[in-house]
Design an enzyme around this catalytic site. Structure first.
Site, PDB file in Angstrom:
ATOM      1  N   ASP A  58      -2.507  -8.155  -4.665  1.00  0.00           N
ATOM      2  CA  ASP A  58      -2.887  -6.793  -4.718  1.00  0.00           C
ATOM      3  C   ASP A  58      -3.571  -6.283  -3.474  1.00  0.00           C
ATOM      4  O   ASP A  58      -4.084  -7.101  -3.110  1.00  0.00           O
ATOM      5  CB  ASP A  58      -3.591  -6.715  -6.038  1.00  0.00           C
ATOM      6  CG  ASP A  58      -2.537  -6.461  -7.528  1.00  0.00           C
ATOM      7  OD1 ASP A  58      -1.680  -6.315  -7.130  1.00  0.00           O
ATOM      8  OD2 ASP A  58      -3.472  -5.908  -8.456  1.00  0.00           O
ATOM      9  N   ASP A  63     -13.043  -9.790 -11.357  1.00  0.00           N
ATOM     10  CA  ASP A  63     -13.447  -8.511 -11.652  1.00  0.00           C
ATOM     11  C   ASP A  63     -14.814  -8.427 -12.314  1.00  0.00           C
ATOM     12  O   ASP A  63     -14.928  -8.982 -13.270  1.00  0.00           O
ATOM     13  CB  ASP A  63     -12.330  -7.795 -12.634  1.00  0.00           C
ATOM     14  CG  ASP A  63     -12.474  -6.304 -12.659  1.00  0.00           C
ATOM     15  OD1 ASP A  63     -13.732  -5.675 -12.555  1.00  0.00           O
ATOM     16  OD2 ASP A  63     -11.658  -5.570 -12.987  1.00  0.00           O
ATOM     17  N   TYR A  89      -2.341   4.492  -2.271  1.00  0.00           N
ATOM     18  CA  TYR A  89      -3.146   3.024  -2.158  1.00  0.00           C
ATOM     19  C   TYR A  89      -3.538   2.388  -0.802  1.00  0.00           C
ATOM     20  O   TYR A  89      -3.932   1.417  -0.602  1.00  0.00           O
ATOM     21  CB  TYR A  89      -2.400   1.896  -2.909  1.00  0.00           C
ATOM     22  CG  TYR A  89      -2.747   1.791  -4.314  1.00  0.00           C
ATOM     23  CD1 TYR A  89      -2.663   2.935  -5.218  1.00  0.00           C
ATOM     24  CD2 TYR A  89      -2.953   0.811  -5.247  1.00  0.00           C
ATOM     25  CE1 TYR A  89      -3.069   2.728  -6.515  1.00  0.00           C
ATOM     26  CE2 TYR A  89      -3.564   0.477  -6.241  1.00  0.00           C
ATOM     27  CZ  TYR A  89      -3.416   1.605  -6.995  1.00  0.00           C
ATOM     28  OH  TYR A  89      -3.785   1.715  -8.595  1.00  0.00           O
ATOM     29  N   ALA A 138       0.778  -1.288  -0.089  1.00  0.00           N
ATOM     30  CA  ALA A 138      -0.049   0.137  -0.056  1.00  0.00           C
ATOM     31  C   ALA A 138       0.871   1.183   0.096  1.00  0.00           C
ATOM     32  O   ALA A 138       1.303   1.797   0.961  1.00  0.00           O
ATOM     33  CB  ALA A 138      -0.982  -0.172   1.200  1.00  0.00           C
ATOM     34  N   ILE A 139       1.396   1.662  -1.072  1.00  0.00           N
ATOM     35  CA  ILE A 139       2.361   2.836  -1.357  1.00  0.00           C
ATOM     36  C   ILE A 139       1.426   3.860  -1.841  1.00  0.00           C
ATOM     37  O   ILE A 139       0.557   3.784  -2.651  1.00  0.00           O
ATOM     38  CB  ILE A 139       3.332   2.346  -2.482  1.00  0.00           C
ATOM     39  CG1 ILE A 139       3.930   1.056  -2.194  1.00  0.00           C
ATOM     40  CG2 ILE A 139       4.440   3.506  -2.644  1.00  0.00           C
ATOM     41  CD1 ILE A 139       4.909   0.941  -1.059  1.00  0.00           C
ATOM     42  N   ASP A 163      -5.784  -3.589  -4.048  1.00  0.00           N
ATOM     43  CA  ASP A 163      -6.978  -2.913  -4.492  1.00  0.00           C
ATOM     44  C   ASP A 163      -8.262  -4.082  -4.804  1.00  0.00           C
ATOM     45  O   ASP A 163      -8.552  -4.208  -5.943  1.00  0.00           O
ATOM     46  CB  ASP A 163      -6.917  -2.174  -5.641  1.00  0.00           C
ATOM     47  CG  ASP A 163      -6.225  -2.769  -6.989  1.00  0.00           C
ATOM     48  OD1 ASP A 163      -5.556  -4.098  -6.650  1.00  0.00           O
ATOM     49  OD2 ASP A 163      -6.354  -2.669  -8.197  1.00  0.00           O
ATOM     50  N   GLU A 188       3.907  -8.453 -13.986  1.00  0.00           N
ATOM     51  CA  GLU A 188       3.285  -9.670 -14.572  1.00  0.00           C
ATOM     52  C   GLU A 188       3.644 -10.266 -15.665  1.00  0.00           C
ATOM     53  O   GLU A 188       3.607 -11.430 -15.963  1.00  0.00           O
ATOM     54  CB  GLU A 188       1.789  -9.038 -14.746  1.00  0.00           C
ATOM     55  CG  GLU A 188       0.843 -10.153 -15.306  1.00  0.00           C
ATOM     56  CD  GLU A 188      -0.640  -9.663 -15.358  1.00  0.00           C
ATOM     57  OE1 GLU A 188      -1.456  -9.615 -14.343  1.00  0.00           O
ATOM     58  OE2 GLU A 188      -0.985  -9.170 -16.529  1.00  0.00           O
ATOM     59  N   HIS A 235      -5.518 -15.707 -15.024  1.00  0.00           N
ATOM     60  CA  HIS A 235      -5.946 -14.387 -15.157  1.00  0.00           C
ATOM     61  C   HIS A 235      -7.455 -14.191 -15.677  1.00  0.00           C
ATOM     62  O   HIS A 235      -7.804 -14.784 -16.452  1.00  0.00           O
ATOM     63  CB  HIS A 235      -4.944 -13.365 -16.365  1.00  0.00           C
ATOM     64  CG  HIS A 235      -5.396 -11.843 -16.196  1.00  0.00           C
ATOM     65  ND1 HIS A 235      -6.529 -11.242 -16.674  1.00  0.00           N
ATOM     66  CD2 HIS A 235      -4.370 -10.840 -16.053  1.00  0.00           C
ATOM     67  CE1 HIS A 235      -6.373  -9.979 -16.659  1.00  0.00           C
ATOM     68  NE2 HIS A 235      -5.145  -9.759 -16.124  1.00  0.00           N
TER      69      HIS A 235
HETATM   70  C1  4GW Z   1      -1.112   4.389 -11.378  1.00  0.00           C
HETATM   71  O1  4GW Z   1      -1.211   5.542 -11.311  1.00  0.00           O
HETATM   72  C2  4GW Z   1      -0.735   3.474 -10.617  1.00  0.00           C
HETATM   73  S1  4GW Z   1      -0.351   3.829  -9.047  1.00  0.00           S
HETATM   74  C3  4GW Z   1      -0.527   2.229 -10.673  1.00  0.00           C
HETATM   75  C4  4GW Z   1      -0.347   1.512  -9.685  1.00  0.00           C
HETATM   76  C5  4GW Z   1      -0.073   2.104  -8.448  1.00  0.00           C
HETATM   77  C6  4GW Z   1       0.265   1.844  -7.310  1.00  0.00           C
HETATM   78  C7  4GW Z   1       0.287   0.439  -7.219  1.00  0.00           C
HETATM   79  C8  4GW Z   1       0.674   2.552  -6.328  1.00  0.00           C
HETATM   80  O2  4GW Z   1       0.313   3.632  -6.296  1.00  0.00           O
HETATM   81  N1  4GW Z   1       0.626   2.220  -4.789  1.00  0.00           N
HETATM   82  C9  4GW Z   1       0.768   0.722  -4.680  1.00  0.00           C
HETATM   83  O3  4GW Z   1       0.876   0.328  -3.521  1.00  0.00           O
HETATM   84  N2  4GW Z   1       0.523  -0.164  -5.673  1.00  0.00           N
HETATM   85  C10 4GW Z   1       0.624  -1.532  -5.360  1.00  0.00           C
HETATM   86  O4  4GW Z   1       0.949  -2.202  -6.730  1.00  0.00           O
HETATM   87  C11 4GW Z   1      -0.865  -2.168  -4.951  1.00  0.00           C
HETATM   88  O5  4GW Z   1      -0.479  -3.282  -4.082  1.00  0.00           O
HETATM   89  C12 4GW Z   1      -1.469  -2.563  -6.045  1.00  0.00           C
HETATM   90  O6  4GW Z   1      -2.653  -3.424  -6.005  1.00  0.00           O
HETATM   91  C13 4GW Z   1      -0.279  -3.062  -7.060  1.00  0.00           C
HETATM   92  C14 4GW Z   1      -0.448  -3.118  -8.366  1.00  0.00           C
HETATM   93  O7  4GW Z   1      -1.223  -2.038  -8.907  1.00  0.00           O
HETATM   94  P1  4GW Z   1      -2.700  -2.083  -9.453  1.00  0.00           P
HETATM   95  O8  4GW Z   1      -3.295  -2.835  -8.650  1.00  0.00           O
HETATM   96  O9  4GW Z   1      -3.117  -0.476  -9.725  1.00  0.00           O
HETATM   97  O10 4GW Z   1      -2.620  -2.922 -10.867  1.00  0.00           O
HETATM   98  P2  4GW Z   1      -4.080  -3.257 -11.665  1.00  0.00           P
HETATM   99  O11 4GW Z   1      -4.668  -1.890 -12.409  1.00  0.00           O
HETATM  100  O12 4GW Z   1      -3.226  -4.232 -12.751  1.00  0.00           O
HETATM  101  O13 4GW Z   1      -4.687  -4.005 -10.705  1.00  0.00           O
HETATM  102 MN    MN Z   2      -4.618  -4.509  -8.760  1.00  0.00          MN
END
Ligand code: 4GW
Ligand code: MN
Length: 309
Positions: free
Chosen positions: A167, A282, A82, A78-79, A169, A259, A189
Protein backbone atom coordinates in the site's frame (compact mmCIF):
# COMPACT_ATOMS: atom_id res chain seq x y z
CA UNK A 1 30.66 -35.39 55.88
CA UNK A 2 31.90 -38.43 54.04
CA UNK A 3 28.78 -38.53 51.97
CA UNK A 4 29.25 -34.88 51.05
CA UNK A 5 32.80 -35.38 49.82
CA UNK A 6 31.66 -38.32 47.75
CA UNK A 7 29.02 -36.20 46.17
CA UNK A 8 31.47 -33.43 45.34
CA UNK A 9 33.86 -35.91 43.79
CA UNK A 10 31.07 -37.33 41.72
CA UNK A 11 30.12 -33.86 40.48
CA UNK A 12 33.73 -33.12 39.57
CA UNK A 13 34.18 -36.30 37.60
CA UNK A 14 30.83 -35.79 35.93
CA UNK A 15 31.86 -32.31 34.85
CA UNK A 16 35.18 -33.59 33.55
CA UNK A 17 33.59 -36.42 31.54
CA UNK A 18 30.60 -34.58 30.21
CA UNK A 19 32.01 -31.12 29.67
CA UNK A 20 31.05 -31.21 25.99
CA UNK A 21 27.39 -31.87 26.82
CA UNK A 22 27.30 -28.98 29.24
CA UNK A 23 29.05 -26.74 26.73
CA UNK A 24 26.55 -27.62 24.05
CA UNK A 25 23.64 -26.97 26.39
CA UNK A 26 24.97 -23.56 27.28
CA UNK A 27 25.61 -22.62 23.65
CA UNK A 28 22.21 -23.94 22.60
CA UNK A 29 20.32 -22.07 25.29
CA UNK A 30 22.14 -18.86 24.42
CA UNK A 31 21.38 -19.20 20.73
CA UNK A 32 17.78 -20.15 21.47
CA UNK A 33 17.60 -17.09 23.67
CA UNK A 34 18.77 -15.07 20.69
CA UNK A 35 16.55 -16.60 18.01
CA UNK A 36 13.56 -17.64 20.05
CA UNK A 37 10.69 -15.45 21.09
CA UNK A 38 8.71 -17.29 23.78
CA UNK A 39 6.12 -14.52 23.77
CA UNK A 40 5.01 -14.90 20.13
CA UNK A 41 4.25 -17.59 17.56
CA UNK A 42 7.43 -17.96 15.50
CA UNK A 43 6.43 -20.89 13.28
CA UNK A 44 3.26 -21.90 11.49
CA UNK A 45 1.69 -25.35 11.80
CA UNK A 46 3.19 -26.10 8.36
CA UNK A 47 6.66 -25.19 9.66
CA UNK A 48 7.41 -21.89 7.99
CA UNK A 49 8.83 -18.96 9.92
CA UNK A 50 6.82 -16.02 11.20
CA UNK A 51 9.28 -13.15 11.17
CA UNK A 52 9.58 -11.11 14.36
CA UNK A 53 12.46 -9.01 15.64
CA UNK A 54 14.81 -11.41 17.42
CA UNK A 55 14.11 -14.44 15.24
CA UNK A 56 16.75 -13.97 12.53
CA UNK A 57 20.31 -12.80 12.01
CA UNK A 58 20.31 -9.99 9.47
CA UNK A 59 24.07 -9.99 9.02
CA UNK A 60 24.13 -13.61 7.87
CA UNK A 61 21.07 -13.13 5.66
CA UNK A 62 22.51 -9.98 4.08
CA UNK A 63 25.66 -11.87 3.18
CA UNK A 64 23.70 -14.72 1.62
CA UNK A 65 21.50 -12.43 -0.46
CA UNK A 66 24.41 -10.22 -1.50
CA UNK A 67 26.20 -13.30 -2.82
CA UNK A 68 23.13 -14.09 -4.91
CA UNK A 69 23.17 -10.47 -6.15
CA UNK A 70 19.40 -10.18 -6.08
CA UNK A 71 17.22 -7.25 -7.12
CA UNK A 72 13.98 -6.50 -5.30
CA UNK A 73 11.02 -4.78 -6.97
CA UNK A 74 8.75 -2.71 -4.73
CA UNK A 75 5.36 -2.11 -6.38
CA UNK A 76 3.15 0.70 -5.20
CA UNK A 77 -0.01 2.30 -6.56
CA UNK A 78 -0.68 6.02 -6.40
CA UNK A 79 -3.89 6.62 -8.30
CA UNK A 80 -5.66 9.98 -8.18
CA UNK A 81 -5.19 11.81 -4.87
CA UNK A 82 -3.06 9.00 -3.43
CA UNK A 83 -0.01 10.53 -5.18
CA UNK A 84 0.27 12.69 -2.04
CA UNK A 85 1.57 9.64 -0.16
CA UNK A 86 4.46 8.97 -2.54
CA UNK A 87 7.01 11.42 -1.14
CA UNK A 88 7.05 10.04 2.40
CA UNK A 89 6.73 6.48 1.14
CA UNK A 90 9.78 6.77 -1.13
CA UNK A 91 11.90 8.87 1.23
CA UNK A 92 11.42 6.45 4.10
CA UNK A 93 11.95 3.45 1.80
CA UNK A 94 15.35 4.93 0.90
CA UNK A 95 16.21 4.90 4.60
CA UNK A 96 14.88 1.49 5.61
CA UNK A 97 13.89 -0.76 2.70
CA UNK A 98 16.39 -3.43 1.56
CA UNK A 99 19.39 -1.36 2.65
CA UNK A 100 22.49 -2.54 0.77
CA UNK A 101 20.56 -4.38 -1.95
CA UNK A 102 19.44 -3.44 -5.46
CA UNK A 103 15.92 -2.04 -5.57
CA UNK A 104 13.54 -1.04 -8.35
CA UNK A 105 10.55 1.02 -7.32
CA UNK A 106 7.60 0.46 -9.64
CA UNK A 107 5.12 3.29 -9.27
CA UNK A 108 1.76 2.70 -10.89
CA UNK A 109 -0.04 5.98 -11.37
CA UNK A 110 -2.45 7.87 -13.59
CA UNK A 111 -0.57 11.11 -12.78
CA UNK A 112 3.08 10.61 -13.77
CA UNK A 113 3.79 14.36 -13.61
CA UNK A 114 2.91 14.38 -9.93
CA UNK A 115 5.46 11.74 -8.93
CA UNK A 116 7.80 13.63 -6.56
CA UNK A 117 11.49 14.03 -7.24
CA UNK A 118 13.28 12.05 -4.58
CA UNK A 119 17.04 11.49 -4.27
CA UNK A 120 17.77 7.81 -4.73
CA UNK A 121 20.89 5.99 -3.63
CA UNK A 122 23.10 4.00 -5.98
CA UNK A 123 21.57 0.88 -7.53
CA UNK A 124 18.08 2.05 -6.64
CA UNK A 125 15.85 3.01 -9.57
CA UNK A 126 12.37 4.38 -10.07
CA UNK A 127 10.15 3.18 -12.88
CA UNK A 128 6.89 5.06 -13.39
CA UNK A 129 4.19 2.96 -15.02
CA UNK A 130 1.27 4.96 -16.31
CA UNK A 131 -2.04 3.16 -15.81
CA UNK A 132 -5.68 4.08 -16.06
CA UNK A 133 -7.81 4.96 -13.06
CA UNK A 134 -11.26 3.69 -12.20
CA UNK A 135 -14.19 5.68 -10.86
CA UNK A 136 -14.85 3.40 -7.89
CA UNK A 137 -12.21 3.16 -5.17
CA UNK A 138 -13.00 -0.51 -4.68
CA UNK A 139 -12.03 -1.10 -8.26
CA UNK A 140 -8.84 0.98 -7.99
CA UNK A 141 -7.82 -1.21 -5.10
CA UNK A 142 -8.83 -4.52 -6.74
CA UNK A 143 -7.33 -3.78 -10.17
CA UNK A 144 -3.90 -3.79 -8.57
CA UNK A 145 -3.96 -7.57 -8.93
CA UNK A 146 -4.50 -7.31 -12.67
CA UNK A 147 -1.82 -4.68 -13.17
CA UNK A 148 0.83 -6.43 -11.07
CA UNK A 149 0.04 -9.60 -12.98
CA UNK A 150 0.33 -7.92 -16.35
CA UNK A 151 3.66 -6.24 -15.60
CA UNK A 152 5.10 -9.33 -13.89
CA UNK A 153 4.99 -11.17 -17.17
CA UNK A 154 5.86 -8.21 -19.33
CA UNK A 155 8.61 -6.55 -17.35
CA UNK A 156 9.30 -7.58 -13.75
CA UNK A 157 10.35 -11.11 -14.66
CA UNK A 158 13.25 -9.63 -16.68
CA UNK A 159 14.27 -7.04 -14.09
CA UNK A 160 13.90 -8.36 -10.55
CA UNK A 161 14.07 -11.56 -8.52
CA UNK A 162 11.49 -10.74 -5.87
CA UNK A 163 8.45 -8.50 -5.75
CA UNK A 164 7.17 -6.74 -2.66
CA UNK A 165 3.66 -5.31 -3.16
CA UNK A 166 2.69 -2.56 -0.77
CA UNK A 167 0.00 0.00 0.00
CA UNK A 168 1.17 3.58 -0.53
CA UNK A 169 -0.54 5.21 2.47
CA UNK A 170 2.38 4.00 4.59
CA UNK A 171 5.80 5.01 5.83
CA UNK A 172 8.84 2.92 6.70
CA UNK A 173 9.84 3.48 10.31
CA UNK A 174 12.48 0.77 10.80
CA UNK A 175 14.46 -1.78 8.78
CA UNK A 176 12.62 -4.01 6.32
CA UNK A 177 15.25 -6.22 4.72
CA UNK A 178 15.94 -9.55 3.07
CA UNK A 179 14.57 -11.39 6.11
CA UNK A 180 11.13 -10.96 4.51
CA UNK A 181 12.08 -12.62 1.22
CA UNK A 182 10.83 -16.07 0.32
CA UNK A 183 8.96 -17.75 -2.55
CA UNK A 184 5.60 -16.51 -1.28
CA UNK A 185 5.01 -14.34 1.75
CA UNK A 186 2.08 -12.64 3.43
CA UNK A 187 1.72 -10.36 6.44
CA UNK A 188 -0.43 -10.89 9.51
CA UNK A 189 -3.13 -8.21 9.60
CA UNK A 190 -2.48 -5.96 12.61
CA UNK A 191 -6.13 -6.12 13.63
CA UNK A 192 -6.34 -9.92 13.71
CA UNK A 193 -2.98 -11.40 14.72
CA UNK A 194 -4.36 -12.43 18.12
CA UNK A 195 -7.83 -13.33 16.86
CA UNK A 196 -9.43 -16.76 16.50
CA UNK A 197 -10.38 -18.22 13.15
CA UNK A 198 -14.10 -17.56 13.58
CA UNK A 199 -13.54 -13.83 13.90
CA UNK A 200 -11.38 -13.51 10.75
CA UNK A 201 -13.21 -11.31 8.25
CA UNK A 202 -12.89 -13.74 5.36
CA UNK A 203 -15.56 -13.60 2.66
CA UNK A 204 -18.33 -15.82 4.06
CA UNK A 205 -20.82 -15.82 1.18
CA UNK A 206 -20.43 -19.01 -0.87
CA UNK A 207 -21.52 -17.08 -3.97
CA UNK A 208 -18.20 -15.24 -4.02
CA UNK A 209 -15.01 -16.76 -5.40
CA UNK A 210 -13.29 -15.46 -2.26
CA UNK A 211 -15.44 -17.67 -0.01
CA UNK A 212 -13.60 -19.41 2.81
CA UNK A 213 -15.53 -22.11 4.70
CA UNK A 214 -15.76 -21.75 8.50
CA UNK A 215 -13.40 -24.67 9.15
CA UNK A 216 -10.59 -23.40 6.90
CA UNK A 217 -7.91 -20.72 7.20
CA UNK A 218 -4.89 -20.25 9.42
CA UNK A 219 -4.42 -16.50 9.67
CA UNK A 220 -6.01 -13.29 8.45
CA UNK A 221 -3.55 -11.58 6.14
CA UNK A 222 -3.32 -7.89 5.26
CA UNK A 223 -3.81 -6.75 1.68
CA UNK A 224 -1.23 -4.02 2.20
CA UNK A 225 1.96 -6.11 2.06
CA UNK A 226 2.67 -9.38 0.31
CA UNK A 227 5.16 -10.72 -2.18
CA UNK A 228 7.53 -13.42 -3.29
CA UNK A 229 9.43 -14.43 -6.38
CA UNK A 230 8.10 -12.87 -9.58
CA UNK A 231 6.83 -16.30 -10.62
CA UNK A 232 4.84 -16.81 -7.42
CA UNK A 233 3.46 -13.26 -7.42
CA UNK A 234 2.47 -13.81 -11.05
CA UNK A 235 0.50 -16.93 -10.08
CA UNK A 236 -1.10 -15.25 -7.06
CA UNK A 237 -2.20 -12.11 -8.89
CA UNK A 238 -3.49 -14.14 -11.86
CA UNK A 239 -5.67 -16.31 -9.63
CA UNK A 240 -6.94 -13.33 -7.62
CA UNK A 241 -7.66 -11.23 -10.68
CA UNK A 242 -9.53 -14.06 -12.38
CA UNK A 243 -11.61 -14.64 -9.24
CA UNK A 244 -12.39 -10.91 -9.02
CA UNK A 245 -13.60 -10.97 -12.65
CA UNK A 246 -15.84 -14.00 -12.03
CA UNK A 247 -17.34 -12.20 -9.04
CA UNK A 248 -17.90 -9.12 -11.19
CA UNK A 249 -19.76 -11.21 -13.79
CA UNK A 250 -21.87 -12.64 -11.01
CA UNK A 251 -22.67 -9.20 -9.59
CA UNK A 252 -20.89 -9.79 -6.29
CA UNK A 253 -17.90 -8.05 -4.70
CA UNK A 254 -15.93 -9.59 -1.85
CA UNK A 255 -16.31 -7.94 1.53
CA UNK A 256 -12.73 -6.62 1.65
CA UNK A 257 -12.12 -6.60 -2.11
CA UNK A 258 -8.71 -7.96 -3.16
CA UNK A 259 -7.74 -8.60 0.48
CA UNK A 260 -10.51 -11.24 0.63
CA UNK A 261 -9.19 -12.89 -2.53
CA UNK A 262 -5.64 -12.80 -1.20
CA UNK A 263 -6.80 -14.51 1.98
CA UNK A 264 -8.62 -17.17 0.00
CA UNK A 265 -5.48 -17.77 -2.06
CA UNK A 266 -3.34 -18.20 1.06
CA UNK A 267 -5.76 -20.78 2.46
CA UNK A 268 -5.04 -23.08 -0.48
CA UNK A 269 -1.48 -21.94 -1.33
CA UNK A 270 0.30 -21.66 1.98
CA UNK A 271 2.90 -18.90 2.18
CA UNK A 272 6.50 -20.00 2.61
CA UNK A 273 7.12 -17.18 5.08
CA UNK A 274 4.87 -14.95 7.16
CA UNK A 275 5.61 -11.46 8.37
CA UNK A 276 4.52 -10.38 11.83
CA UNK A 277 2.51 -7.17 12.28
CA UNK A 278 5.84 -5.36 12.80
CA UNK A 279 5.73 -5.20 9.01
CA UNK A 280 2.33 -3.54 8.78
CA UNK A 281 1.26 -1.66 11.82
CA UNK A 282 -1.22 1.08 12.56
CA UNK A 283 -0.57 3.19 15.64
CA UNK A 284 -4.28 3.70 16.09
CA UNK A 285 -4.19 0.10 17.44
CA UNK A 286 -1.78 1.21 20.17
CA UNK A 287 1.79 0.03 20.76
CA UNK A 288 1.73 -3.43 22.35
CA UNK A 289 4.88 -4.70 24.14
CA UNK A 290 5.41 -7.65 21.82
CA UNK A 291 6.07 -5.27 18.93
CA UNK A 292 9.77 -4.59 19.39
CA UNK A 293 9.79 -2.73 16.11
CA UNK A 294 7.17 -0.92 14.07
CA UNK A 295 8.74 -1.14 10.65
CA UNK A 296 5.99 -0.11 8.23
CA UNK A 297 3.30 2.19 9.54
CA UNK A 298 -0.04 3.37 8.24
CA UNK A 299 -0.13 7.10 7.57
CA UNK A 300 -3.37 8.51 8.94
CA UNK A 301 -5.54 9.78 6.10
CA UNK A 302 -8.06 12.51 5.96
CA UNK A 303 -10.69 10.47 4.18
CA UNK A 304 -12.71 13.40 2.88
CA UNK A 305 -9.72 15.30 1.54
CA UNK A 306 -8.00 12.36 -0.12
CA UNK A 307 -10.37 9.61 -1.05
CA UNK A 308 -11.99 9.61 -4.46
CA UNK A 309 -10.80 13.06 -5.47
C1 4GW B 1 -11.86 5.70 -0.90
O1 4GW B 1 -12.27 6.75 -1.28
C2 4GW B 1 -10.61 5.14 -1.44
S1 4GW B 1 -9.67 5.84 -2.61
C3 4GW B 1 -10.06 3.98 -1.03
C4 4GW B 1 -8.88 3.64 -1.69
C5 4GW B 1 -8.52 4.58 -2.62
C6 4GW B 1 -7.33 4.57 -3.43
C7 4GW B 1 -6.43 3.55 -3.23
C8 4GW B 1 -7.04 5.58 -4.39
O2 4GW B 1 -7.81 6.52 -4.63
N1 4GW B 1 -5.86 5.52 -5.05
C9 4GW B 1 -4.97 4.52 -4.84
O3 4GW B 1 -3.90 4.54 -5.42
N2 4GW B 1 -5.27 3.51 -3.95
C10 4GW B 1 -4.30 2.42 -3.77
O4 4GW B 1 -4.94 1.31 -3.16
C11 4GW B 1 -3.18 2.86 -2.83
O5 4GW B 1 -2.00 2.19 -3.19
C12 4GW B 1 -3.70 2.38 -1.49
O6 4GW B 1 -2.67 2.24 -0.53
C13 4GW B 1 -4.34 1.06 -1.89
C14 4GW B 1 -5.39 0.53 -0.91
O7 4GW B 1 -6.27 1.55 -0.50
P1 4GW B 1 -6.22 2.10 0.97
O8 4GW B 1 -4.79 2.19 1.39
O9 4GW B 1 -7.00 3.35 1.09
O10 4GW B 1 -6.92 0.94 1.79
P2 4GW B 1 -6.86 0.80 3.37
O11 4GW B 1 -7.68 1.93 3.95
O12 4GW B 1 -7.45 -0.57 3.63
O13 4GW B 1 -5.42 0.88 3.83
MN1 MN C 1 -3.65 1.41 3.03
Amino acid sequence: MLKDKGKRRWVKSYLRKHFHILGCTVVLSFSLGYFWRPDVLVMTPWFVPIVWEGTYNLEILNEQFQQRNITVGLTVFAIKKYVVFLKTFLETAEMYFMVGHKVNYYIFTDRPQEVPKVEFKEERNVVVLQVQNYPRWEEISMRRMEMINHFSQKQFINEVDYLVCADVDMRFNDLVGVEILSNLFGTLHPGFYTAERQSFTYERRPASQAYVPPDKGDFYYAGGLFGGTVKEVYKLTKKCHEAIMVDKDNGIEAIWQEESHLNKYFVYHKPTKILSPEYLWDDSLGRPQILRKRRFLAVPKDHDAIKNK
